[in-house]
Write a protein that holds these residues in place. Sequence first.
Motif, PDB file in Angstrom:
ATOM      1  N   GLN A  67       0.848  -1.190   0.000  1.00 52.97           N
ATOM      2  CA  GLN A  67       0.000   0.000   0.000  1.00 52.97           C
ATOM      3  C   GLN A  67       0.890   1.249   0.000  1.00 52.97           C
ATOM      4  O   GLN A  67       0.992   1.971   0.988  1.00 52.97           O
ATOM      5  N   ALA A  68       1.556   1.470  -1.127  1.00 59.84           N
ATOM      6  CA  ALA A  68       2.528   2.557  -1.240  1.00 59.84           C
ATOM      7  C   ALA A  68       2.864   2.738  -2.715  1.00 59.84           C
ATOM      8  O   ALA A  68       2.332   2.039  -3.578  1.00 59.84           O
ATOM      9  N   ASP A  69       3.771   3.687  -2.986  1.00 58.69           N
ATOM     10  CA  ASP A  69       4.204   3.966  -4.361  1.00 58.69           C
ATOM     11  C   ASP A  69       5.721   3.941  -4.455  1.00 58.69           C
ATOM     12  O   ASP A  69       6.412   4.468  -3.566  1.00 58.69           O
ATOM     13  N   SER A  70       6.233   3.363  -5.532  1.00 56.45           N
ATOM     14  CA  SER A  70       7.647   3.508  -5.896  1.00 56.45           C
ATOM     15  C   SER A  70       7.784   3.153  -7.364  1.00 56.45           C
ATOM     16  O   SER A  70       7.360   2.078  -7.789  1.00 56.45           O
ATOM     17  N   ILE A  71       8.374   4.069  -8.129  1.00 62.83           N
ATOM     18  CA  ILE A  71       8.451   3.912  -9.579  1.00 62.83           C
ATOM     19  C   ILE A  71       9.882   4.195 -10.035  1.00 62.83           C
ATOM     20  O   ILE A  71      10.410   5.289  -9.800  1.00 62.83           O
ATOM     21  N   LEU A  72      10.490   3.217 -10.672  1.00 63.73           N
ATOM     22  CA  LEU A  72      11.833   3.353 -11.234  1.00 63.73           C
ATOM     23  C   LEU A  72      11.716   3.595 -12.733  1.00 63.73           C
ATOM     24  O   LEU A  72      11.002   2.863 -13.425  1.00 63.73           O
ATOM     25  N   ILE A  73      12.432   4.606 -13.237  1.00 62.96           N
ATOM     26  CA  ILE A  73      12.425   4.925 -14.656  1.00 62.96           C
ATOM     27  C   ILE A  73      13.857   4.883 -15.173  1.00 62.96           C
ATOM     28  O   ILE A  73      14.751   5.486 -14.574  1.00 62.96           O
ATOM     29  N   GLN A  74      14.065   4.192 -16.307  1.00 65.39           N
ATOM     30  CA  GLN A  74      15.386   4.093 -16.909  1.00 65.39           C
ATOM     31  C   GLN A  74      15.313   4.388 -18.402  1.00 65.39           C
ATOM     32  O   GLN A  74      14.406   3.929 -19.086  1.00 65.39           O
ATOM     33  N   ASN A  75      16.278   5.174 -18.874  1.00 67.47           N
ATOM     34  CA  ASN A  75      16.461   5.371 -20.306  1.00 67.47           C
ATOM     35  C   ASN A  75      17.961   5.464 -20.566  1.00 67.47           C
ATOM     36  O   ASN A  75      18.620   6.392 -20.093  1.00 67.47           O
ATOM     37  N   GLY A  76      18.490   4.466 -21.262  1.00 68.58           N
ATOM     38  CA  GLY A  76      19.928   4.399 -21.434  1.00 68.58           C
ATOM     39  C   GLY A  76      20.602   4.209 -20.084  1.00 68.58           C
ATOM     40  O   GLY A  76      20.231   3.337 -19.300  1.00 68.58           O
ATOM     41  N   ASP A  77      21.576   5.078 -19.771  1.00 70.84           N
ATOM     42  CA  ASP A  77      22.281   5.009 -18.491  1.00 70.84           C
ATOM     43  C   ASP A  77      21.657   5.895 -17.429  1.00 70.84           C
ATOM     44  O   ASP A  77      22.159   5.971 -16.300  1.00 70.84           O
ATOM     45  N   ALA A  78      20.567   6.596 -17.766  1.00 68.27           N
ATOM     46  CA  ALA A  78      19.950   7.547 -16.845  1.00 68.27           C
ATOM     47  C   ALA A  78      18.870   6.860 -16.010  1.00 68.27           C
ATOM     48  O   ALA A  78      18.032   6.125 -16.534  1.00 68.27           O
ATOM     49  N   ASN A  79      18.896   7.107 -14.706  1.00 64.19           N
ATOM     50  CA  ASN A  79      17.933   6.524 -13.762  1.00 64.19           C
ATOM     51  C   ASN A  79      17.186   7.623 -13.021  1.00 64.19           C
ATOM     52  O   ASN A  79      17.757   8.661 -12.669  1.00 64.19           O
TER      53      ASN A  79
END
Length: 308
Positions: A67-79
């Motif tokens: 019951q929470a939020d966490s979102i990882l975004i990756q594009n190339g080497d960028a996080n």
Amino acid sequence: MIKMRRKKKQISLLMALFLVIFGSIFYFLEPSQANPNTPTPTPEIVQANQEIQDDEKLQIWFLDVGQADSILIQNGDANMLIDAGNNEDGKKLVSYFQSLGIESFQYVIGTHAHEDHIGGMDDIIDNFNIDTFYMPDAITTTATFESVLDSLDAKNIAFQTPSIDSIFKLGNATIDVLYVGTDDSDLNNTSIVLKLTYGNTSILFMGDAEKEVETIIEKKDISADVLKVGHHGSNTSSSKTFLEKVNPNYAIISVGTGNSYGHPSNTTIQNLENQNIQIYRTDENGTIIMTSDGTNITFQTIQTNTNG
């Protein structure tokens, strides 16, 4: 005898001429053999190019943190990280990100100061290099919020608040800040609302923003292929008008199994289904991974040890 010699000489000349003409034809028909330096594509080169293209794809993990939020975004080497779950999720998120080989984040965003969004943020700050940290300028006196401030101070990382309508880049993705609130008495509606665009695909991240914020941002371009549903699918968010404006093909709900809040609400689910929006839920699907090549969007679901 003289005639015979002349005939032989004529035949020799004809043969020489034939060889010259034939050689020229052969040269033009077989350029790669005539010029050994002419490059020819190989399967290895094609494969290498394909791998480069794959590396450039956008990937988004909607992590199962209950019951929470966490979102990882990756594009190339960028996080980039949006939110860090509850307090109990912090160490698990650190271990999972390290298993992915992540050492640093270009951006870390706490959408607002509730524990189910910044609970594990101090663990993230303590264990990774962070270029830019964003949160709303809406303070609270909770121990969780104080822990975030202490970790930022220890790492000498500035607490920054993005401006509404500002834009920043993550690799080849563009991120628009659609909204940031300031009312300390209603932290949900201080949520940083973001729209990410990658090629011809887009994702709208609502944090815990409710219908009041939806009404404000409806005047902007909020159309998106994917909607991260606001406030865990509560009936305080995702109005019919708002969903019509966004017009997404997919909706992501980050929510805990059997939570005491009754999230997601039947009203929200019905609103989404009425618009034929495909729904993914972390309580049912686990961690949801979205991949975009700038034109097409695909999803896969996996189980991750990130729910504390």
